[in-house]
Design an enzyme around this catalytic site. Structure first.
Site, PDB file in Angstrom:
ATOM      1  N   ARG A  59       0.375  -0.897   0.442  1.00  0.00           N
ATOM      2  CA  ARG A  59       0.066   0.591  -0.381  1.00  0.00           C
ATOM      3  C   ARG A  59       0.761   1.368  -0.127  1.00  0.00           C
ATOM      4  NH1 ARG A  59      -4.126  -0.387   5.043  1.00  0.00           N
ATOM      5  NH2 ARG A  59      -4.661   1.511   4.033  1.00  0.00           N
ATOM      6  N   VAL A  93      -4.928   7.246   5.892  1.00  0.00           N
ATOM      7  CA  VAL A  93      -3.389   7.316   6.600  1.00  0.00           C
ATOM      8  C   VAL A  93      -2.312   7.392   5.138  1.00  0.00           C
ATOM      9  CG1 VAL A  93      -4.319   5.838   8.222  1.00  0.00           C
ATOM     10  CG2 VAL A  93      -3.464   4.777   5.254  1.00  0.00           C
ATOM     11  N   ASP A  94      -2.963   7.982   4.232  1.00  0.00           N
ATOM     12  CA  ASP A  94      -2.048   8.464   3.226  1.00  0.00           C
ATOM     13  C   ASP A  94      -1.420   9.163   2.522  1.00  0.00           C
ATOM     14  OD1 ASP A  94      -4.069  10.095   2.056  1.00  0.00           O
ATOM     15  OD2 ASP A  94      -4.909   9.124   0.903  1.00  0.00           O
ATOM     16  N   HIS A 109      -6.638   8.087  12.098  1.00  0.00           N
ATOM     17  CA  HIS A 109      -6.142   6.147  12.004  1.00  0.00           C
ATOM     18  C   HIS A 109      -4.570   6.101  11.866  1.00  0.00           C
ATOM     19  CE1 HIS A 109     -10.521   5.332  10.671  1.00  0.00           C
ATOM     20  NE2 HIS A 109     -10.300   5.481  11.868  1.00  0.00           N
ATOM     21  N   GLY A 182     -16.143  11.636   1.223  1.00  0.00           N
ATOM     22  CA  GLY A 182     -15.787  10.143   0.568  1.00  0.00           C
ATOM     23  C   GLY A 182     -15.865   9.250   1.855  1.00  0.00           C
ATOM     24  N   SER A 184     -17.683   6.252   4.155  1.00  0.00           N
ATOM     25  CA  SER A 184     -19.081   5.607   3.796  1.00  0.00           C
ATOM     26  C   SER A 184     -19.364   5.713   5.697  1.00  0.00           C
ATOM     27  CB  SER A 184     -18.815   3.669   4.187  1.00  0.00           C
ATOM     28  OG  SER A 184     -17.949   3.794   4.832  1.00  0.00           O
ATOM     29  N   ALA A 226     -15.479  13.090  -5.624  1.00  0.00           N
ATOM     30  CA  ALA A 226     -15.440  14.446  -5.067  1.00  0.00           C
ATOM     31  C   ALA A 226     -14.379  15.520  -6.160  1.00  0.00           C
ATOM     32  CB  ALA A 226     -14.387  14.083  -3.869  1.00  0.00           C
TER      33      ALA A 226
HETATM   34  C1  BJW Z   1     -16.194   7.910  -3.090  1.00  0.00           C
HETATM   35  C2  BJW Z   1     -15.368   8.030  -4.578  1.00  0.00           C
HETATM   36  C3  BJW Z   1     -15.102   9.706  -4.892  1.00  0.00           C
HETATM   37  C4  BJW Z   1     -15.904   6.469  -3.818  1.00  0.00           C
HETATM   38  N1  BJW Z   1     -15.670  10.212  -4.784  1.00  0.00           N
HETATM   39  N2  BJW Z   1     -16.664   9.253  -2.969  1.00  0.00           N
HETATM   40  C5  BJW Z   1     -20.357  -2.654  16.521  1.00  0.00           C
HETATM   41  C6  BJW Z   1     -20.767  -0.892  16.239  1.00  0.00           C
HETATM   42  C7  BJW Z   1     -19.819   0.300  16.516  1.00  0.00           C
HETATM   43  C8  BJW Z   1     -18.653   0.189  16.723  1.00  0.00           C
HETATM   44  C9  BJW Z   1     -17.430  -0.946  16.541  1.00  0.00           C
HETATM   45  C10 BJW Z   1     -18.619  -2.298  16.012  1.00  0.00           C
HETATM   46  N3  BJW Z   1     -18.029  -3.408  16.090  1.00  0.00           N
HETATM   47  C11 BJW Z   1     -16.256  -2.680  16.565  1.00  0.00           C
HETATM   48  C12 BJW Z   1     -16.834  -1.331  17.113  1.00  0.00           C
HETATM   49  C13 BJW Z   1     -15.705  -0.830  16.937  1.00  0.00           C
HETATM   50  C14 BJW Z   1     -14.972  -0.300  15.494  1.00  0.00           C
HETATM   51  C15 BJW Z   1     -15.467   0.308  14.352  1.00  0.00           C
HETATM   52  O1  BJW Z   1     -16.104   1.245  14.010  1.00  0.00           O
HETATM   53  N4  BJW Z   1     -16.095  -1.263  13.156  1.00  0.00           N
HETATM   54  C16 BJW Z   1     -16.986  -0.737  12.890  1.00  0.00           C
HETATM   55  C17 BJW Z   1     -16.740  -1.736  11.075  1.00  0.00           C
HETATM   56  C18 BJW Z   1     -18.700  -1.995  12.963  1.00  0.00           C
HETATM   57  N5  BJW Z   1     -14.276   0.691  15.879  1.00  0.00           N
HETATM   58  C19 BJW Z   1     -12.670   0.645  16.114  1.00  0.00           C
HETATM   59  O2  BJW Z   1     -12.543  -0.672  16.232  1.00  0.00           O
HETATM   60  C20 BJW Z   1     -11.563   1.998  16.504  1.00  0.00           C
HETATM   61  N6  BJW Z   1     -11.257   2.170  16.947  1.00  0.00           N
HETATM   62  C21 BJW Z   1     -12.537   2.063  19.046  1.00  0.00           C
HETATM   63  O3  BJW Z   1     -13.367   2.197  18.902  1.00  0.00           O
HETATM   64  O4  BJW Z   1     -11.705   2.490  19.944  1.00  0.00           O
HETATM   65  C22 BJW Z   1     -12.232   1.577  20.880  1.00  0.00           C
HETATM   66  C23 BJW Z   1     -11.022   1.971  22.529  1.00  0.00           C
HETATM   67  C24 BJW Z   1     -11.107   2.367  23.354  1.00  0.00           C
HETATM   68  C25 BJW Z   1      -9.888   2.167  24.434  1.00  0.00           C
HETATM   69  C26 BJW Z   1      -8.909   1.220  24.453  1.00  0.00           C
HETATM   70  C27 BJW Z   1      -9.583   1.140  23.189  1.00  0.00           C
HETATM   71  C28 BJW Z   1      -9.807   0.632  21.808  1.00  0.00           C
HETATM   72  C29 BJW Z   1     -10.876   1.786  15.464  1.00  0.00           C
HETATM   73  C30 BJW Z   1     -11.148   1.822  13.952  1.00  0.00           C
HETATM   74  C31 BJW Z   1      -9.930   1.719  13.196  1.00  0.00           C
HETATM   75  C32 BJW Z   1     -10.200   1.187  11.278  1.00  0.00           C
HETATM   76  N7  BJW Z   1      -9.074   1.145  10.525  1.00  0.00           N
HETATM   77  C33 BJW Z   1      -8.619   1.436   9.404  1.00  0.00           C
HETATM   78  C34 BJW Z   1      -7.727   0.365   9.143  1.00  0.00           C
HETATM   79  C35 BJW Z   1      -6.797   2.056   8.956  1.00  0.00           C
HETATM   80  C36 BJW Z   1      -5.165   1.572   8.844  1.00  0.00           C
HETATM   81  C37 BJW Z   1      -5.456   1.107   7.046  1.00  0.00           C
HETATM   82  O5  BJW Z   1      -5.537   2.154   6.649  1.00  0.00           O
HETATM   83  O6  BJW Z   1      -4.633   0.413   6.820  1.00  0.00           O
HETATM   84  O7  BJW Z   1      -8.809   2.793   8.562  1.00  0.00           O
HETATM   85  S1  BJW Z   1     -10.494   0.222   9.223  1.00  0.00           S
HETATM   86  C38 BJW Z   1     -11.129   1.246   7.348  1.00  0.00           C
HETATM   87  O8  BJW Z   1     -12.020   2.209   7.878  1.00  0.00           O
HETATM   88  C39 BJW Z   1      -9.835   2.566   7.614  1.00  0.00           C
HETATM   89  C40 BJW Z   1     -10.957   3.879   7.265  1.00  0.00           C
HETATM   90  O9  BJW Z   1      -9.780   5.003   7.492  1.00  0.00           O
HETATM   91  C41 BJW Z   1     -11.840   3.701   8.249  1.00  0.00           C
HETATM   92  C42 BJW Z   1     -12.873   4.000   7.008  1.00  0.00           C
HETATM   93  O10 BJW Z   1     -13.245   4.075   6.097  1.00  0.00           O
HETATM   94  P1  BJW Z   1     -13.519   5.153   4.442  1.00  0.00           P
HETATM   95  O11 BJW Z   1     -12.420   6.161   4.690  1.00  0.00           O
HETATM   96  O12 BJW Z   1     -14.864   5.755   5.266  1.00  0.00           O
HETATM   97  O13 BJW Z   1     -13.889   4.208   3.441  1.00  0.00           O
HETATM   98  P2  BJW Z   1     -15.065   3.232   3.082  1.00  0.00           P
HETATM   99  O14 BJW Z   1     -13.966   2.645   2.149  1.00  0.00           O
HETATM  100  O15 BJW Z   1     -15.257   3.020   3.693  1.00  0.00           O
HETATM  101  O16 BJW Z   1     -15.878   4.224   2.362  1.00  0.00           O
HETATM  102  C43 BJW Z   1     -15.389   4.849   1.390  1.00  0.00           C
HETATM  103  C44 BJW Z   1     -16.812   6.412   0.306  1.00  0.00           C
HETATM  104  O17 BJW Z   1     -15.925   6.496  -0.385  1.00  0.00           O
HETATM  105  C45 BJW Z   1     -17.768   5.287   0.660  1.00  0.00           C
HETATM  106  O18 BJW Z   1     -19.173   5.512   0.689  1.00  0.00           O
HETATM  107  C46 BJW Z   1     -18.069   5.460  -1.560  1.00  0.00           C
HETATM  108  O19 BJW Z   1     -18.699   5.229  -1.855  1.00  0.00           O
HETATM  109  C47 BJW Z   1     -17.252   7.461  -1.018  1.00  0.00           C
HETATM  110  N8  BJW Z   1     -16.790   6.910  -3.175  1.00  0.00           N
HETATM  111  N9  BJW Z   1     -15.081   7.219  -4.435  1.00  0.00           N
HETATM  112  C48 BJW Z   1     -16.481  10.863  -3.516  1.00  0.00           C
HETATM  113  N10 BJW Z   1     -13.975   9.256  -6.177  1.00  0.00           N
END
Ligand code: BJW
Ligand code: ZN
Length: 238
Positions: A59, A93-94, A109, A182, A184, A226
């Site tokens: 990546r 993270v990019d 993140h 951008g 979800s 976007a």
């Molecule tokens: C366009 C486009 C264009 C396309 N123009 N648009 C149940 C309910 C609620 C919460 C939880 C649960 N079970 C577990 C949890 C917690 C969990 C969570 O949220 N899980 C859910 C998935 C259910 N969260 C965590 O674990 C977080 N930590 C936490 O809660 O800690 C609590 C704690 C407290 C104290 C001690 C210990 C713990 C941490 C979350 C970390 C997320 N990490 C990642 C990886 C990062 C590293 C890496 O990159 O490798 O972060 S996962 C991934 O998802 C990444 C992203 O930042 C994150 C969000 O994704 P994003 O940016 O929204 O991307 P997409 O792909 O989902 O969406 C893209 C959108 O763009 C789409 O809608 C497209 O349509 C659109 N799009 N092209 C405009 N051209």
């Protein structure tokens, strides 16, 4: 210029899609090809640090070949015009926002170009795309295992970034704007920011290719790319 008290932007992977950086969810998303529990949890890293590192090295190489697109550049114009009234909160993270020229950036993140020692906590910036035989990289101070300084599922977000992001949004009010681009809206706590802003009376503007959970309460929703929408939106705003 219609000056709001504050303009805050929340970005996700979709803003970098047109730079060629894959998103996570959806048709072309990383989670279609890879399982998050194999690659983006502390347990996965403990089990197989070389596998996790090789995914991050791949990546890194993708992002190093990418350049900021017109959507990133539109956010630079906003920061230049608004100064301290502007804050960019990103889940990405990019590093593309900083490469584009934004400086008022909160990284929720982490950053794929930062590494952290799992033993002594030392951090370093690195664009190294390590060959397989150099994995996993070791700490220069204590020889401990280095890990990507990103936030995996189940891990807490960096406390200072979390404080800045929620402090900013909780301090918003009528006349302020949260622009959400951008993302979800599936991953918490970042996904709680738009509703928090809305409840404080701020205007919520969504720019996303597909519908999001924020559309139901947003004041303005733009479905599309976007890089096509943001330059015009910013020009009209300023
Ligand atoms: C366009 C486009 C264009 C396309 N123009 N648009 C149940 C309910 C609620 C919460 C939880 C649960 N079970 C577990 C949890 C917690 C969990 C969570 O949220 N899980 C859910 C998935 C259910 N969260 C965590 O674990 C977080 N930590 C936490 O809660 O800690 C609590 C704690 C407290 C104290 C001690 C210990 C713990 C941490 C979350 C970390 C997320 N990490 C990642 C990886 C990062 C590293 C890496 O990159 O490798 O972060 S996962 C991934 O998802 C990444 C992203 O930042 C994150 C969000 O994704 P994003 O940016 O929204 O991307 P997409 O792909 O989902 O969406 C893209 C959108 O763009 C789409 O809608 C497209 O349509 C659109 N799009 N092209 C405009 N051209
Ligand atoms: Zn160390």
């Amino acid at each position: 210029m219609k000056t709001p008290v504050k303009l805050t932007v929340l970005t996700g992977a979709g803003i970098s899609a047109e730079s060629g950086v894959p998103t996570f969810r959806g048709e072309e998303g990383l989670w279609r090809r890879f399982r998050p529990e194999d690659l983006a949890t502390p347990e996965a890293f403990a089990r197989d640090p070389v596998l996790v590192w090789s995914w991050y090295v791949w990546r890194r190489s993708l992002v190093l070949q990418a350049s900021p697109n017109p959507a990133h550049l539109a956010l630079v114009r906003l920061e230049q015009a608004l100064g301290e009234d502007f804050l960019l909160i990103t889940q990405n993270v990019d590093n593309l926002h900083r490469r584009a020229g934004n400086t008022r950036v909160v990284e929720l993140h982490g950053n794929i170009f930062r590494e952290r020692c799992t033993s002594c906590g030392l951090k370093r910036f690195s664009e190294e795309c390590y060959p397989e035989e150099a994995l996993p990289p070791r700490c220069p101070a204590c020889r401990g295992l280095m890990r990507p300084d990103v936030v995996w599922f189940g891990e807490a977000l960096p406390p200072e970034a979390l404080r800045q992001a929620f402090g900013r949004v909780e301090g918003m009010g009528k006349g302020d704007v949260l622009l959400v681009v951008g993302t979800s809206g599936q991953v918490y706590p970042a996904a709680a920011l738009p509703l928090t802003a809305h409840r404080r009376g701020a205007q919520v503007v969504v720019v996303n290719l597909e519908p999001t959970p924020f559309d139901s309460f947003a004041d303005e929703v733009h479905h599309g790319r976007a890089a096509s929408i943001l330059p015009g939106w910013v020009a009209a705003f300023l």
